[in-house]
Design a protein around this motif. Structure first.
Motif, mmCIF file in Angstrom:
data_model
loop_
_atom_site.group_PDB
_atom_site.id
_atom_site.type_symbol
_atom_site.label_atom_id
_atom_site.label_comp_id
_atom_site.label_asym_id
_atom_site.label_seq_id
_atom_site.Cartn_x
_atom_site.Cartn_y
_atom_site.Cartn_z
ATOM 1 N N SER A 1 -0.885 -4.929 4.773
ATOM 2 C CA SER A 1 -0.764 -3.772 3.873
ATOM 3 C C SER A 1 -0.525 -4.157 2.411
ATOM 4 N N GLU A 2 -0.894 -5.380 2.033
ATOM 5 C CA GLU A 2 -0.684 -5.808 0.650
ATOM 6 C C GLU A 2 -1.837 -5.431 -0.280
ATOM 7 N N ALA A 3 -3.008 -5.142 0.249
ATOM 8 C CA ALA A 3 -4.170 -4.830 -0.586
ATOM 9 C C ALA A 3 -4.105 -3.377 -1.049
ATOM 10 N N GLU A 4 -3.188 -3.079 -1.963
ATOM 11 C CA GLU A 4 -2.857 -1.688 -2.262
ATOM 12 C C GLU A 4 -3.980 -0.904 -2.943
ATOM 13 N N PHE A 5 -4.965 -1.571 -3.536
ATOM 14 C CA PHE A 5 -6.078 -0.858 -4.168
ATOM 15 C C PHE A 5 -7.298 -0.744 -3.263
ATOM 16 N N ALA B 1 0.808 -1.207 0.000
ATOM 17 C CA ALA B 1 0.000 0.000 0.000
ATOM 18 C C ALA B 1 0.850 1.269 0.000
ATOM 19 N N ASN B 2 0.365 2.275 -0.713
ATOM 20 C CA ASN B 2 0.924 3.622 -0.665
ATOM 21 C C ASN B 2 0.146 4.374 0.413
ATOM 22 N N PHE B 3 0.784 4.639 1.537
ATOM 23 C CA PHE B 3 0.079 5.209 2.678
ATOM 24 C C PHE B 3 -0.191 6.708 2.528
ATOM 25 N N SER B 4 0.290 7.298 1.449
ATOM 26 C CA SER B 4 -0.021 8.706 1.204
ATOM 27 C C SER B 4 -1.388 8.876 0.558
ATOM 28 N N LEU B 5 -1.989 7.772 0.111
ATOM 29 C CA LEU B 5 -3.305 7.830 -0.526
ATOM 30 C C LEU B 5 -4.402 7.640 0.517
#
Length: 215
Positions: A94-98, A75-79
């Motif tokens: 934190s793998e479910a990035e979408f 995951a990109n935590f800035s989103l």
């Protein structure tokens, strides 16, 4: 008409493709896999990228299908995310990035994934599967608009020509070790029943690099 069982190998990346190549050989050459490829290669050099791309092209020649499997698979935590998306990150390390992203952020992240894919030089991706299967209806529609031929969620497999089909995935990834044998027994039992009862949902045999179980 009965559909053949689907075989998927997830999380194929630049750091583990050699290991996966060995595992696919152990499974046997008669199986055609949908390989879920993570295109991000970070700070690794050109040589690593070329070796990875070379293996992907070899798999493609052998008849396996190459699917885009997110961007970084982290995951990109800035989103910004909705509550359900935040819960999904906790459930998946934190793998479910979408998961839980807005349509615009999903489109942006998918664009970055496609840019990384193009650098591999292996031709168009034959489908898209969101990491940990956490996509959304808007994600599915976006992939259709972009021309993907295939899209899979946890229980649905979609093909542009055949439409959507319900599917049962069998995977031991992320499960406690004492549950894995039970999943494997259920998989084998279902496969036997499916040979005679073709109206049942299509089984999907799903493997990950972290699993030690075999088909």
């Amino acid at each position: 008409m009965r559909c053949s069982p689907v075989h998927e190998y997830h999380d194929v990346g630049v750091r583990n493709f050699s290991q996966i190549a060995g595992e696919l050989q152990e499974f046997g050459g008669g199986i055609k896999w949908n390989l879920m490829v993570i295109p991000f290669f970070g700070e690794l050099g050109v040589e690593a990228l070329e070796k990875f791309a070379g293996q992907l092209l070899e798999w493609k020649k052998e008849g396996h299908s190459l699917y885009l499997h997110g961007y970084k698979h982290k995951a990109n935590f800035s989103l910004k995310r909705g509550l359900l998306g935040k819960i999904a990150l906790r459930l998946t390390n934190s793998e479910a990035e979408f998961a839980g992203l807005s349509k615009s952020d999903s489109k942006m992240l998918l664009g970055e994934a496609l840019q990384a894919w193009q650098k591999l030089g292996v031709g168009p991706a034959q489908g898209f599967v969101a990491p940990a299967w956490y996509g959304s209806e808007s994600m599915f529609l976006l992939c259709k608009e972009l021309g993907f031929e295939n899209y899979s969620s946890r229980f649905i497999i979609w093909n542009r020509a055949r439409g959507s089909r319900f599917s049962i995935p069998f995977s031991t990834a992320g499960l406690p070790s004492f549950i894995a044998p039970l999943v494997n027994l259920c998989e084998k039992a279902y496969m036997k029943i499916y040979k005679t009862l073709s109206f049942l949902p299509v089984p999907r045999i799903v493997k990950h690099p972290t699993e030690i179980t075999r088909i």
